[in-house]
Design a protein around this motif. Structure first.
Motif, PDB file in Angstrom:
ATOM      1  N   LYS A 108     -11.208  19.444 -35.743  1.00 46.03           N
ATOM      2  CA  LYS A 108     -11.907  19.347 -37.028  1.00 46.03           C
ATOM      3  C   LYS A 108     -11.575  20.538 -37.915  1.00 46.03           C
ATOM      4  N   PHE A 109     -11.523  21.718 -37.307  1.00 48.74           N
ATOM      5  CA  PHE A 109     -11.155  22.905 -38.082  1.00 48.74           C
ATOM      6  C   PHE A 109      -9.747  22.750 -38.660  1.00 48.74           C
ATOM      7  N   MET A 110      -8.815  22.311 -37.843  1.00 54.31           N
ATOM      8  CA  MET A 110      -7.429  22.195 -38.306  1.00 54.31           C
ATOM      9  C   MET A 110      -7.286  21.128 -39.385  1.00 54.31           C
ATOM     10  N   PHE A 143     -15.497  32.698 -33.512  1.00 53.43           N
ATOM     11  CA  PHE A 143     -16.639  32.576 -34.412  1.00 53.43           C
ATOM     12  C   PHE A 143     -16.219  32.006 -35.766  1.00 53.43           C
ATOM     13  N   GLU A 144     -15.094  32.484 -36.304  1.00 59.32           N
ATOM     14  CA  GLU A 144     -14.626  32.010 -37.614  1.00 59.32           C
ATOM     15  C   GLU A 144     -14.290  30.520 -37.562  1.00 59.32           C
ATOM     16  N   VAL A 145     -13.654  30.105 -36.499  1.00 59.95           N
ATOM     17  CA  VAL A 145     -13.299  28.691 -36.368  1.00 59.95           C
ATOM     18  C   VAL A 145     -14.548  27.840 -36.140  1.00 59.95           C
ATOM     19  N   ALA A 146     -15.445  28.304 -35.268  1.00 62.73           N
ATOM     20  CA  ALA A 146     -16.661  27.551 -34.953  1.00 62.73           C
ATOM     21  C   ALA A 146     -17.558  27.389 -36.181  1.00 62.73           C
ATOM     22  N   GLU A 147     -17.690  28.456 -36.961  1.00 64.03           N
ATOM     23  CA  GLU A 147     -18.510  28.392 -38.173  1.00 64.03           C
ATOM     24  C   GLU A 147     -17.962  27.350 -39.128  1.00 64.03           C
ATOM     25  N   ASN A 148     -16.644  27.295 -39.224  1.00 61.93           N
ATOM     26  CA  ASN A 148     -15.991  26.392 -40.165  1.00 61.93           C
ATOM     27  C   ASN A 148     -16.055  24.944 -39.714  1.00 61.93           C
ATOM     28  N   SER A 149     -16.093  24.724 -38.395  1.00 61.51           N
ATOM     29  CA  SER A 149     -16.051  23.355 -37.874  1.00 61.51           C
ATOM     30  C   SER A 149     -17.439  22.776 -37.603  1.00 61.51           C
ATOM     31  N   GLY A 150     -18.482  23.611 -37.747  1.00 58.61           N
ATOM     32  CA  GLY A 150     -19.838  23.146 -37.477  1.00 58.61           C
ATOM     33  C   GLY A 150     -20.113  22.914 -36.011  1.00 58.61           C
ATOM     34  N   ALA A 151     -19.464  23.709 -35.152  1.00 56.50           N
ATOM     35  CA  ALA A 151     -19.506  23.461 -33.712  1.00 56.50           C
ATOM     36  C   ALA A 151     -20.774  23.933 -33.027  1.00 56.50           C
ATOM     37  N   ARG A 152     -21.550  24.765 -33.636  1.00 61.62           N
ATOM     38  CA  ARG A 152     -22.580  25.502 -32.908  1.00 61.62           C
ATOM     39  C   ARG A 152     -23.828  24.669 -32.615  1.00 61.62           C
ATOM     40  N   VAL A 153     -23.688  23.741 -31.684  1.00 68.57           N
ATOM     41  CA  VAL A 153     -24.814  22.909 -31.267  1.00 68.57           C
ATOM     42  C   VAL A 153     -25.571  23.618 -30.147  1.00 68.57           C
ATOM     43  N   PRO A 154     -26.859  23.306 -29.962  1.00 74.40           N
ATOM     44  CA  PRO A 154     -27.649  23.952 -28.909  1.00 74.40           C
ATOM     45  C   PRO A 154     -27.022  23.747 -27.529  1.00 74.40           C
ATOM     46  N   LEU A 155     -27.119  24.759 -26.694  1.00 77.46           N
ATOM     47  CA  LEU A 155     -26.535  24.725 -25.365  1.00 77.46           C
ATOM     48  C   LEU A 155     -27.487  24.044 -24.384  1.00 77.46           C
ATOM     49  N   ASN A 156     -26.973  23.113 -23.609  1.00 77.48           N
ATOM     50  CA  ASN A 156     -27.773  22.408 -22.621  1.00 77.48           C
ATOM     51  C   ASN A 156     -27.071  22.512 -21.274  1.00 77.48           C
TER      52      ASN A 156
END
Length: 298
Positions: free
Chosen positions: A146-148, A7-20
């Motif tokens: 992107k996070f790194m 969650f911490e990494v995903a929040e920082n990288s803007g990864a949370r796109v809608p699931l399809n």
């Protein structure tokens, strides 16, 4: 790195796109058309129990229905009515490659280390759920990079300054194809060598383009006939395809220089070229994440 949650990494990288997702009961032909409509090249699959059971791509569907069902020496017609396997359910594809198409699933509070292990083994995406197991989003190798890149302290300085040569990214006998090779033959090369991409070379053996599984974006059932086109012609047919724009660096490029374009270009690899623009190696996202994991995870 090993103290961070997904969650911490995903929040920082803007990864949370809608699931399809699509369903395993769907016919393969209908799934190809669904990918085209959704502008996707890879997506998770749900079985008849409503469970996420696999991660499939356009390449996987074509590999099963075309490469696996039609003779290599005489593929015949690729009109939809002449490819019987397009009527088979996606479940048949999943059943044939359960291990290959396995979809790793993690809770968002899990350590990022488990995800890095999957990425280091060649998985490009994982499914992330909440604490109750409800699917929330896909997390990819791109998101990780992107996070790194946005958090320089996540990469040890002694790794950041190493060259591609020092990291073993230069290697002999890179599998390749010519710009004039028919697309369907390139797909057979990818399948035979278990690759996601090959460099495209001109008549002088110089890097001219890249053909990757992602370039199958937009190949619906009606567009299967395009697989008979020469590689570069096929790539130029669709704006979505990356014709003639391979990423490349010299063998003395440092790790930090390799990471930057991988994090933001959308490409999964950078070809290593010599002074004559000939391919002498490759740096992939999988390899980069593996190096970071070795250097940062205790």
């Amino acid at each position: 790195m090993d103290k961070l949650s997904i969650f911490e990494v995903a929040e920082n990288s803007g990864a949370r796109v809608p699931l399809n997702f699509f369903e395993s009961k769907m016919e393969i032909g209908a799934a190809l058309d669904w990918f085209d409509n959704e502008k996707l090249v890879v997506a998770p699959v749900k079985n008849d129990k409503g469970e996420y059971c696999a991660l499939l791509s356009v390449f996987d569907l074509i590999s099963y229905s075309v490469l696996g069902k039609l003779p290599a020496d005489s593929p015949g017609s690729l009109l939809p009515e002449d490819v019987p396997a397009l009527k088979e359910p996606v479940a048949n594809v999943v059943a044939e490659g359960l291990r290959r198409y396995r979809l790793p699933i993690f809770k968002k509070t899990d350590s990022i280390v488990g995800v890095m292990v999957e990425f280091s083994a060649g998985k490009h995406k994982v499914l992330v759920t909440d604490e109750e197991g409800n699917a929330e989003y896909m997390f990819s190798q791109h998101d990780m990079l992107k996070f790194m890149e946005d958090n320089p302290s996540s990469i040890p300085e002694d790794l950041r300054v190493k060259t591609g040569d020092q990291l073993g990214y230069s290697m002999p006998n890179i599998v390749h194809a010519q710009t004039t090779t028919p697309t369907i033959e390139i797909l057979r090369i990818l399948e035979k060598h278990d690759l996601t991409a090959v460099p495209l070379l001109n008549g002088k053996g110089q890097l001219t383009g890249t053909f990757s599984q992602s370039d199958l974006k937009g190949v619906s059932t009606l567009m299967l006939v395009d697989l008979f086109l020469e590689a570069m012609t096929f790539l130029e047919e669709e704006e979505a395809r990356g014709a003639g724009r391979p990423l490349s660096l010299k063998p003395d490029a440092r790790f930090g220089e390799i990471m930057l374009p991988l994090a933001y270009s959308g490409a999964h690899r950078i070809w290593i070229i010599d002074e004559e623009n000939k391919v002498v190696g490759v740096a992939s996202m999988t390899g980069v994440i593996k190096e970071v994991m070795k250097a940062t995870v205790s």
